[in-house]
Design a protein around this motif. Structure first.
Motif, PDB file in Angstrom:
ATOM      1  N   GLU A  82      10.906  39.477  32.267  1.00 41.84           N
ATOM      2  CA  GLU A  82      12.176  39.079  32.878  1.00 41.84           C
ATOM      3  C   GLU A  82      13.353  39.463  31.987  1.00 41.84           C
ATOM      4  N   VAL A  83      13.194  39.299  30.692  1.00 38.46           N
ATOM      5  CA  VAL A  83      14.266  39.660  29.755  1.00 38.46           C
ATOM      6  C   VAL A  83      14.515  41.167  29.787  1.00 38.46           C
ATOM      7  N   ARG A  84      13.437  41.955  29.808  1.00 38.09           N
ATOM      8  CA  ARG A  84      13.613  43.419  29.865  1.00 38.09           C
ATOM      9  C   ARG A  84      14.299  43.843  31.163  1.00 38.09           C
ATOM     10  N   GLU A  85      13.881  43.261  32.302  1.00 32.93           N
ATOM     11  CA  GLU A  85      14.516  43.596  33.577  1.00 32.93           C
ATOM     12  C   GLU A  85      15.981  43.174  33.592  1.00 32.93           C
ATOM     13  N   SER A  86      16.283  42.025  33.028  1.00 34.69           N
ATOM     14  CA  SER A  86      17.674  41.567  32.976  1.00 34.69           C
ATOM     15  C   SER A  86      18.517  42.480  32.093  1.00 34.69           C
ATOM     16  N   ALA A  87      17.945  42.952  31.003  1.00 35.55           N
ATOM     17  CA  ALA A  87      18.683  43.859  30.119  1.00 35.55           C
ATOM     18  C   ALA A  87      19.018  45.162  30.842  1.00 35.55           C
ATOM     19  N   VAL A  88      18.071  45.664  31.644  1.00 36.70           N
ATOM     20  CA  VAL A  88      18.331  46.888  32.417  1.00 36.70           C
ATOM     21  C   VAL A  88      19.433  46.629  33.438  1.00 36.70           C
ATOM     22  N   GLN A  89      19.366  45.488  34.137  1.00 31.00           N
ATOM     23  CA  GLN A  89      20.393  45.170  35.124  1.00 31.00           C
ATOM     24  C   GLN A  89      21.761  45.010  34.473  1.00 31.00           C
ATOM     25  N   LEU A  90      21.796  44.393  33.305  1.00 28.91           N
ATOM     26  CA  LEU A  90      23.077  44.248  32.598  1.00 28.91           C
ATOM     27  C   LEU A  90      23.639  45.596  32.175  1.00 28.91           C
ATOM     28  N   THR A  91      22.775  46.502  31.783  1.00 29.46           N
ATOM     29  CA  THR A  91      23.232  47.848  31.429  1.00 29.46           C
ATOM     30  C   THR A  91      23.844  48.545  32.636  1.00 29.46           C
ATOM     31  N   HIS A  92      23.185  48.418  33.803  1.00 29.61           N
ATOM     32  CA  HIS A  92      23.725  49.023  35.028  1.00 29.61           C
ATOM     33  C   HIS A  92      25.062  48.380  35.415  1.00 29.61           C
ATOM     34  N   MET A  93      25.142  47.054  35.287  1.00 31.70           N
ATOM     35  CA  MET A  93      26.404  46.373  35.605  1.00 31.70           C
ATOM     36  C   MET A  93      27.512  46.799  34.652  1.00 31.70           C
ATOM     37  N   ASN A  94      27.195  46.952  33.380  1.00 30.22           N
ATOM     38  CA  ASN A  94      28.188  47.397  32.406  1.00 30.22           C
ATOM     39  C   ASN A  94      28.713  48.780  32.775  1.00 30.22           C
ATOM     40  N   ASP A  95      27.798  49.671  33.158  1.00 32.16           N
ATOM     41  CA  ASP A  95      28.218  51.011  33.573  1.00 32.16           C
ATOM     42  C   ASP A  95      29.100  50.947  34.817  1.00 32.16           C
ATOM     43  N   ALA A  96      28.728  50.091  35.779  1.00 32.00           N
ATOM     44  CA  ALA A  96      29.513  49.972  37.008  1.00 32.00           C
ATOM     45  C   ALA A  96      30.909  49.414  36.714  1.00 32.00           C
ATOM     46  N   PHE A  97      30.991  48.404  35.837  1.00 35.25           N
ATOM     47  CA  PHE A  97      32.302  47.852  35.494  1.00 35.25           C
ATOM     48  C   PHE A  97      33.154  48.863  34.730  1.00 35.25           C
ATOM     49  N   ALA A  98      32.533  49.661  33.883  1.00 38.27           N
ATOM     50  CA  ALA A  98      33.292  50.695  33.158  1.00 38.27           C
ATOM     51  C   ALA A  98      33.847  51.721  34.143  1.00 38.27           C
TER      52      ALA A  98
END
Length: 143
Positions: A82-98
């Motif tokens: 779950e932590v690994r999947e959340s880290a991937v999702q956070l990376t995608h969200m960070n890219d989208a916000f940028a």
């Protein structure tokens, strides 16, 4: 060792080696104090049945603990995934916000250039857009 024999201690009695008192769980059993035995003294000379009962209880307790350890292992593996999947999702969200920040900065830059070209008319456009926005909000809230 002559002093210990004089005090009435045998070679097997090791209670004089420790200055701390015996724990309550040890002194309440029928195990002789300081004997070094981990299981109670069996009054029956053969004692096989009593030892078998103790081993059976130990095996049951061990099985229960093994099940709990397996459950904790599965739980920790699930948490790790779950932590690994959340880290991937956070990376995608960070890219989208940028990317969104880049788009908004470009829009703001174009709006400022439009405002400098048109003079005071941009204030009228901004007031119109705010009024339209509030109408949409009110319609959405009271539908």
């Amino acid at each position: 060792m002559n002093n210990s024999r004089a005090q009435g201690l045998s070679y097997r009695d090791r209670s004089h080696l420790s200055s701390t008192p015996e724990p309550s769980w040890r002194s309440n059993s029928n195990t002789p104090a300081g004997s070094g035995r981990s299981s109670p003294k069996v009054s029956n000379p053969s004692g096989h049945r009593y030892v078998d009962d103790l081993e059976g209880q130990n095996d049951e307790a061990l099985d229960g603990l093994t099940g709990k350890v397996k459950l904790l292992k599965e739980l920790s593996i699930g948490i790790g995934q779950e932590v690994r999947e959340s880290a991937v999702q956070l990376t995608h969200m960070n890219d989208a916000f940028a990317e969104t920040g880049t788009i908004l900065s470009g829009t703001f830059r174009r709006m400022n250039s439009m405002a400098t070209r048109q003079g005071g008319r941009w204030v009228c456009y901004m007031i119109f857009l705010v009024i339209v926005f509030w109408i949409f909000v009110l319609v959405w809230l009271f539908r």
